[in-house]
Design a protein around this motif. Structure first.
Motif, PDB file in Angstrom:
ATOM      1  N   GLU B  56       0.825  -0.977  -0.063  1.00 53.10           N
ATOM      2  CA  GLU B  56       0.115   0.684  -0.157  1.00 53.10           C
ATOM      3  C   GLU B  56       0.857   1.277   0.170  1.00 53.10           C
ATOM      4  OE1 GLU B  56      -3.270   0.530  -0.396  1.00 53.10           O
ATOM      5  OE2 GLU B  56      -3.017  -2.399   0.223  1.00 53.10           O
ATOM      6  N   ASN B  57       0.108   2.054  -0.924  1.00 51.98           N
ATOM      7  CA  ASN B  57       0.709   3.728  -0.340  1.00 51.98           C
ATOM      8  C   ASN B  57       0.122   4.552   0.029  1.00 51.98           C
ATOM      9  OD1 ASN B  57       3.650   2.522  -2.291  1.00 51.98           O
ATOM     10  ND2 ASN B  57       3.113   4.044  -3.443  1.00 51.98           N
ATOM     11  N   VAL B  58       0.617   5.658   0.884  1.00 48.61           N
ATOM     12  CA  VAL B  58      -0.670   6.291   0.826  1.00 48.61           C
ATOM     13  C   VAL B  58      -0.780   7.106  -0.816  1.00 48.61           C
ATOM     14  CG1 VAL B  58       0.067   7.387   3.309  1.00 48.61           C
ATOM     15  CG2 VAL B  58       1.363   8.552   1.092  1.00 48.61           C
ATOM     16  N   ALA B  59      -2.543   7.743  -0.512  1.00 49.26           N
ATOM     17  CA  ALA B  59      -2.862   8.003  -1.401  1.00 49.26           C
ATOM     18  C   ALA B  59      -1.910   9.306  -2.363  1.00 49.26           C
ATOM     19  CB  ALA B  59      -4.503   8.054  -1.603  1.00 49.26           C
ATOM     20  N   GLY B  60      -2.246   9.584  -3.526  1.00 48.52           N
ATOM     21  CA  GLY B  60      -1.880  10.996  -3.897  1.00 48.52           C
ATOM     22  C   GLY B  60      -2.638  12.538  -2.699  1.00 48.52           C
ATOM     23  N   GLY B  61      -1.749  13.656  -2.654  1.00 47.10           N
ATOM     24  CA  GLY B  61      -1.677  14.400  -1.833  1.00 47.10           C
ATOM     25  C   GLY B  61      -2.245  14.449  -0.568  1.00 47.10           C
ATOM     26  N   VAL B  62      -1.146  12.982  -0.003  1.00 47.19           N
ATOM     27  CA  VAL B  62      -1.886  13.002   1.664  1.00 47.19           C
ATOM     28  C   VAL B  62      -0.631  12.473   1.929  1.00 47.19           C
ATOM     29  CG1 VAL B  62      -3.386  10.858   2.710  1.00 47.19           C
ATOM     30  CG2 VAL B  62      -4.239  11.212   0.874  1.00 47.19           C
ATOM     31  N   MET B  63      -0.701  12.783   3.617  1.00 46.27           N
ATOM     32  CA  MET B  63       0.392  13.446   4.599  1.00 46.27           C
ATOM     33  C   MET B  63       0.155  12.353   5.261  1.00 46.27           C
ATOM     34  SD  MET B  63       2.977  14.568   5.290  1.00 46.27           S
ATOM     35  CE  MET B  63       3.771  16.266   5.011  1.00 46.27           C
ATOM     36  N   ASP B  64       0.868  11.306   5.550  1.00 42.39           N
ATOM     37  CA  ASP B  64       0.803  10.437   7.149  1.00 42.39           C
ATOM     38  C   ASP B  64       2.045  10.330   7.242  1.00 42.39           C
ATOM     39  OD1 ASP B  64      -0.063   7.721   8.226  1.00 42.39           O
ATOM     40  OD2 ASP B  64       1.078   6.738   6.759  1.00 42.39           O
ATOM     41  N   PHE B  65       1.745  10.882   9.541  1.00 43.83           N
ATOM     42  CA  PHE B  65       2.435  10.940  10.243  1.00 43.83           C
ATOM     43  C   PHE B  65       2.411   9.778  10.913  1.00 43.83           C
ATOM     44  CE2 PHE B  65       3.098  12.629  14.661  1.00 43.83           C
ATOM     45  CZ  PHE B  65       3.981  12.834  15.051  1.00 43.83           C
ATOM     46  N   ARG B  66       3.293   9.405  10.473  1.00 44.24           N
ATOM     47  CA  ARG B  66       3.638   8.476  12.130  1.00 44.24           C
ATOM     48  C   ARG B  66       4.675   8.152  12.769  1.00 44.24           C
ATOM     49  NH1 ARG B  66       1.610   3.542   8.567  1.00 44.24           N
ATOM     50  NH2 ARG B  66       2.938   1.953   9.933  1.00 44.24           N
ATOM     51  N   VAL B  67       4.110   7.786  14.540  1.00 46.75           N
ATOM     52  CA  VAL B  67       4.609   7.884  15.445  1.00 46.75           C
ATOM     53  C   VAL B  67       5.120   5.988  16.084  1.00 46.75           C
ATOM     54  CG1 VAL B  67       5.195   7.633  17.898  1.00 46.75           C
ATOM     55  CG2 VAL B  67       3.705   9.243  16.441  1.00 46.75           C
ATOM     56  N   SER B  68       6.389   5.758  15.293  1.00 51.00           N
ATOM     57  CA  SER B  68       6.266   3.892  15.268  1.00 51.00           C
ATOM     58  C   SER B  68       6.960   3.718  17.053  1.00 51.00           C
ATOM     59  CB  SER B  68       7.639   3.662  15.049  1.00 51.00           C
ATOM     60  OG  SER B  68       6.305   3.516  13.717  1.00 51.00           O
ATOM     61  N   HIS B  69       7.299   2.560  17.639  1.00 53.05           N
ATOM     62  CA  HIS B  69       7.432   3.261  18.837  1.00 53.05           C
ATOM     63  C   HIS B  69       7.491   1.421  19.689  1.00 53.05           C
ATOM     64  CE1 HIS B  69       7.019   5.407  23.017  1.00 53.05           C
ATOM     65  NE2 HIS B  69       8.230   3.945  23.653  1.00 53.05           N
ATOM     66  N   ARG B  70       8.933   1.060  19.379  1.00 57.05           N
ATOM     67  CA  ARG B  70       9.054  -0.802  20.313  1.00 57.05           C
ATOM     68  C   ARG B  70      10.207  -0.210  22.256  1.00 57.05           C
ATOM     69  NH1 ARG B  70       7.208  -0.011  16.400  1.00 57.05           N
ATOM     70  NH2 ARG B  70       7.300  -1.027  14.577  1.00 57.05           N
ATOM     71  N   PHE B  71       8.858  -0.953  22.995  1.00 57.94           N
ATOM     72  CA  PHE B  71       9.794  -1.007  24.001  1.00 57.94           C
ATOM     73  C   PHE B  71      11.123  -2.261  24.045  1.00 57.94           C
ATOM     74  CE2 PHE B  71       5.038   0.336  24.279  1.00 57.94           C
ATOM     75  CZ  PHE B  71       5.419   1.381  25.166  1.00 57.94           C
ATOM     76  N   GLY B  72      11.032  -2.050  25.401  1.00 55.37           N
ATOM     77  CA  GLY B  72      11.998  -3.065  25.324  1.00 55.37           C
ATOM     78  C   GLY B  72      11.757  -4.003  25.552  1.00 55.37           C
ATOM     79  N   ASP B  99      -1.095   8.574  -6.950  1.00 53.37           N
ATOM     80  CA  ASP B  99      -1.379   7.177  -6.407  1.00 53.37           C
ATOM     81  C   ASP B  99      -0.597   6.945  -6.912  1.00 53.37           C
ATOM     82  OD1 ASP B  99      -3.349   8.755  -5.307  1.00 53.37           O
ATOM     83  OD2 ASP B  99      -4.839   8.519  -7.378  1.00 53.37           O
ATOM     84  N   ARG B 100       0.819   6.506  -7.319  1.00 56.75           N
ATOM     85  CA  ARG B 100       1.742   6.231  -8.068  1.00 56.75           C
ATOM     86  C   ARG B 100       3.296   5.510  -6.315  1.00 56.75           C
ATOM     87  NH1 ARG B 100       1.918   2.113 -11.705  1.00 56.75           N
ATOM     88  NH2 ARG B 100      -0.381   1.669 -12.607  1.00 56.75           N
ATOM     89  N   VAL B 101       3.143   7.459  -5.784  1.00 56.45           N
ATOM     90  CA  VAL B 101       4.582   7.944  -6.118  1.00 56.45           C
ATOM     91  C   VAL B 101       4.264   7.950  -4.177  1.00 56.45           C
ATOM     92  CG1 VAL B 101       6.651   8.948  -6.630  1.00 56.45           C
ATOM     93  CG2 VAL B 101       5.567   7.698  -7.909  1.00 56.45           C
ATOM     94  N   MET B 102       5.408   7.853  -3.629  1.00 51.20           N
ATOM     95  CA  MET B 102       4.906   8.211  -2.520  1.00 51.20           C
ATOM     96  C   MET B 102       6.642   8.300  -1.637  1.00 51.20           C
ATOM     97  SD  MET B 102       4.098   5.370   0.637  1.00 51.20           S
ATOM     98  CE  MET B 102       4.461   5.749   1.883  1.00 51.20           C
ATOM     99  N   VAL B 103       6.694   8.752  -1.003  1.00 54.98           N
ATOM    100  CA  VAL B 103       8.037   9.533  -0.666  1.00 54.98           C
ATOM    101  C   VAL B 103       8.133   9.426   0.828  1.00 54.98           C
ATOM    102  CG1 VAL B 103       8.877  10.551  -1.984  1.00 54.98           C
ATOM    103  CG2 VAL B 103       7.896  11.970  -0.809  1.00 54.98           C
ATOM    104  N   GLY B 104       9.309   9.585   1.838  1.00 59.05           N
ATOM    105  CA  GLY B 104       9.292   9.657   3.366  1.00 59.05           C
ATOM    106  C   GLY B 104      10.383   9.856   3.919  1.00 59.05           C
ATOM    107  N   VAL B 114      18.685   8.813  10.588  1.00 56.93           N
ATOM    108  CA  VAL B 114      17.454   9.099   9.502  1.00 56.93           C
ATOM    109  C   VAL B 114      17.548   8.835   8.103  1.00 56.93           C
ATOM    110  CG1 VAL B 114      16.737  11.595   7.980  1.00 56.93           C
ATOM    111  CG2 VAL B 114      18.189  11.913  10.630  1.00 56.93           C
ATOM    112  N   ASP B 115      16.032   8.255   7.721  1.00 54.29           N
ATOM    113  CA  ASP B 115      15.533   7.329   6.603  1.00 54.29           C
ATOM    114  C   ASP B 115      15.005   7.976   5.755  1.00 54.29           C
ATOM    115  OD1 ASP B 115      12.732   6.520   6.803  1.00 54.29           O
ATOM    116  OD2 ASP B 115      13.999   6.586   8.733  1.00 54.29           O
ATOM    117  N   ALA B 116      15.116   8.106   4.102  1.00 50.04           N
ATOM    118  CA  ALA B 116      14.600   8.524   3.087  1.00 50.04           C
ATOM    119  C   ALA B 116      14.411   7.463   2.429  1.00 50.04           C
ATOM    120  CB  ALA B 116      14.895   9.549   2.946  1.00 50.04           C
ATOM    121  N   PHE B 117      12.883   7.986   1.818  1.00 52.11           N
ATOM    122  CA  PHE B 117      12.501   6.303   1.070  1.00 52.11           C
ATOM    123  C   PHE B 117      11.819   6.741  -0.341  1.00 52.11           C
ATOM    124  CE2 PHE B 117       9.125   5.857   4.370  1.00 52.11           C
ATOM    125  CZ  PHE B 117       8.006   5.638   3.617  1.00 52.11           C
ATOM    126  N   THR B 118      11.671   6.087  -1.373  1.00 51.54           N
ATOM    127  CA  THR B 118      10.303   6.010  -1.851  1.00 51.54           C
ATOM    128  C   THR B 118       9.972   4.254  -2.129  1.00 51.54           C
ATOM    129  OG1 THR B 118       9.756   6.934  -3.962  1.00 51.54           O
ATOM    130  CG2 THR B 118      11.793   5.805  -4.293  1.00 51.54           C
TER     131      THR B 118
END
Lengths: 184, 301
Positions: B56-72, B99-104, B114-118
């Motif tokens: 899945e991609n986020v749809a065109g024009g949509v911003m996804d704010f993600r908080v990921s967390h791993r405990f010990g 709708d086809r290309v997302m970046v993060g 720091v990670d950057a992806f497409t």
């Protein structure tokens, strides 16, 4: 003798031509609007097929569910995945007829109000509808428009109780299309 | 002459009436439109299966704010409240160009990375229609920059030594409304490795799946298998199990995993936890989408 037969033939043939006249479009509009205190949801589909037989007043409409554009992509996904289940029921289809053909005259320019009755299939459930429609005839076009309401429950579209405040039980639907002659 | 007309008339009549069915039952079929192509949608609930990318991609024009967390890890004992005192996290902002290309872009506190992806959709599974396509295919590429201080500051250190690369193909199939399976062949390149014996290039195969229980709830599993024993002996394969909960604009992903890192090269090549020893971490991803560019439905003319 010969002449009159030729004329007879032409008259008969041209009347058949008139009888079978079909008007259509593939770029008709179908839009809907859900209004609650919490949220307004609006969607529209601009590639709806309308076809109409001017002699009988029969009208067929076919809309692809996945072509409804919403303001928010997530709403569109939920609409297709959770509510109308587009993978199982890809199209909404209306098959109906003008009740009283004496109310309209497609051979004459003018604006005609007429009731259209028929069956509307959404989400695999077919229900009879009778709606007031307006037909504007002129310049080789027939402009058809109607507004009516669809109840989600009528078509077995289930809305979870947590979203009862966000999605209206009864949805306002607008159908509008500019039809031109179908030439073969 | 008359005979000719008498002969012609019924022929014309039948021809005309055949061309224009009188019953009108199949007005729509007069147009001869073929069935439209319906693509499979919502193969997964989120852009991640658990740690790894989903089709899945986020749809065109949509911003996804993600908080990921791993405990010990669970086995860290009562003094660490069985892991709950420890936190690894990643904050990410991800955007659909179309709708086809997302970046993060993401930042995690694990190794100050720091990670950057497409992620690019190449083709989509066709559910029904005149064309057939049994799977969806996407391509994913990321670059990670490690921020930690150099192990040996007296050595000649190059910026490029901080960089890691990851390339993935995502092959997914939605079998039905419930079950989706994804295969993820992966290639990771590490510019700098710890010892001379370590490999720079790592190959792995990812397996992911989801089973949807209700409209809003799905269970997921994910496993990354590093191929050819190219990692040092302390490293393990990443295994994660989780659930997706969807509420309106949020997706909550809760899971248990043996990986601390939340970027691809991290959980694929740097996982050291072992399930059998209880090195299991509880974690969650929260995704909140914002529509930046609204697709205005055109109003009736």
């Amino acid at each position: 003798m010969n002449k009159s037969l030729i004329i007879f033939c032409i008259v008969v043939l041209s009347s058949f031509q008139m009888m079978g006249q079909k008007f259509f479009t593939r770029n008709g509009h179908l839009g809907f609007f859900s209004k609650t205190n919490m949220e307004d949801i609006k969607a529209s589909n601009e590639s709806v097929t309308y076809i109409m037989d001017l002699s009988t007043g029969e009208i067929n409409i076919s809309a692809l569910q996945t072509n409804f554009q919403f303001e928010k992509a997530l709403m569109q996904e939920h609409y297709n995945e959770n509510y109308v289940e587009s993978s199982k029921f890809p199209k909404a289809i209306f098959k109906g007829k003008i009740d009283d053909m004496s109310k309209v005259n497609f051979k004459m320019e003018g604006v005609y109000n007429a009731k259209v009755s028929g069956n509307l299939e959404i989400h695999g459930v077919t229900k009879p509808y009778s709606v007031d429609a307006v037909f504007k005839v002129g310049g080789g076009h027939v402009l058809a428009e109607t507004n009516f309401k669809v109840k989600c429950a009528d078509h077995n579209i289930k809305i979870e109780s947590s979203l009862k405040n966000n999605i209206a039980e009864s949805i306002d639907v607008n159908a509008k299309a500019d039809l031109t002659e179908l030439k073969k | 002459m008359i005979r000719i007309f008498v002969f012609c008339f019924p022929v014309l009549f039948t021809l005309l009436s055949a061309a224009q069915p009188e019953n009108g039952e199949d007005l729509l079929s007069l147009l001869g439109d073929s069935d439209p192509i319906i693509y499979s949608s919502a193969t997964f609930k989120s852009t991640r299966v658990i740690n790894g990318q989903s089709i899945e991609n986020v749809a065109g024009g949509v911003m996804d704010f993600r908080v990921s967390h791993r405990f010990g890890t669970f086995n860290s004992g009562i003094h660490k409240m069985f892991g709950l005192d420890i936190a690894s996290m990643r904050l990410g902002l991800e955007y659909g160009l179309n709708d086809r290309v997302m970046v993060g872009l993401g930042r995690s506190n694990v190794n100050e990375e720091v990670d950057a992806f497409t992620k690019i959709k190449i083709f989509k599974q066709v559910e029904s229609g005149p064309r057939k396509m049994p799977i969806s295919l996407s391509y994913f590429a990321s670059m990670v920059m490690r921020g930690t201080a150099w192990a040996d500051p007296n050595r000649d250190n190059y910026f490029t030594s901080r960089l890691f690369y990851c390339h993935q193909l995502l092959l997914a199939r939605k079998f039905n409304d419930q079950l989706s399976i994804q295969l993820t062949p992966t290639f990771v390149h590490r510019n700098l490795v710890e010892t001379k014996a370590d490999f720079h290039d790592i190959y792995a195969m990812g397996y992911g799946g989801r089973y949807k229980l209700t409209r809003r709830l799905a269970v997921n599993a994910e496993y990354f298998h590093v191929l050819g024993n190219r990692l040092p002996s302390g490293n393990t394969n990443s295994l994660s199990l989780g659930v997706d909960l969807e509420t309106g604009g949020h997706v909550f992903q809760l899971h248990i995993t043996n990986s601390a890192s939340m970027n691809e090269k991290g959980f694929i090549t740097e996982t050291t936890g072992e399930w059998s020893k209880g090195d299991i971490q509880f974690g969650f991803n929260i995704s909140r989408v914002f529509t930046i560019k609204e697709k205005k439905p055109p109003l009736a003319q």
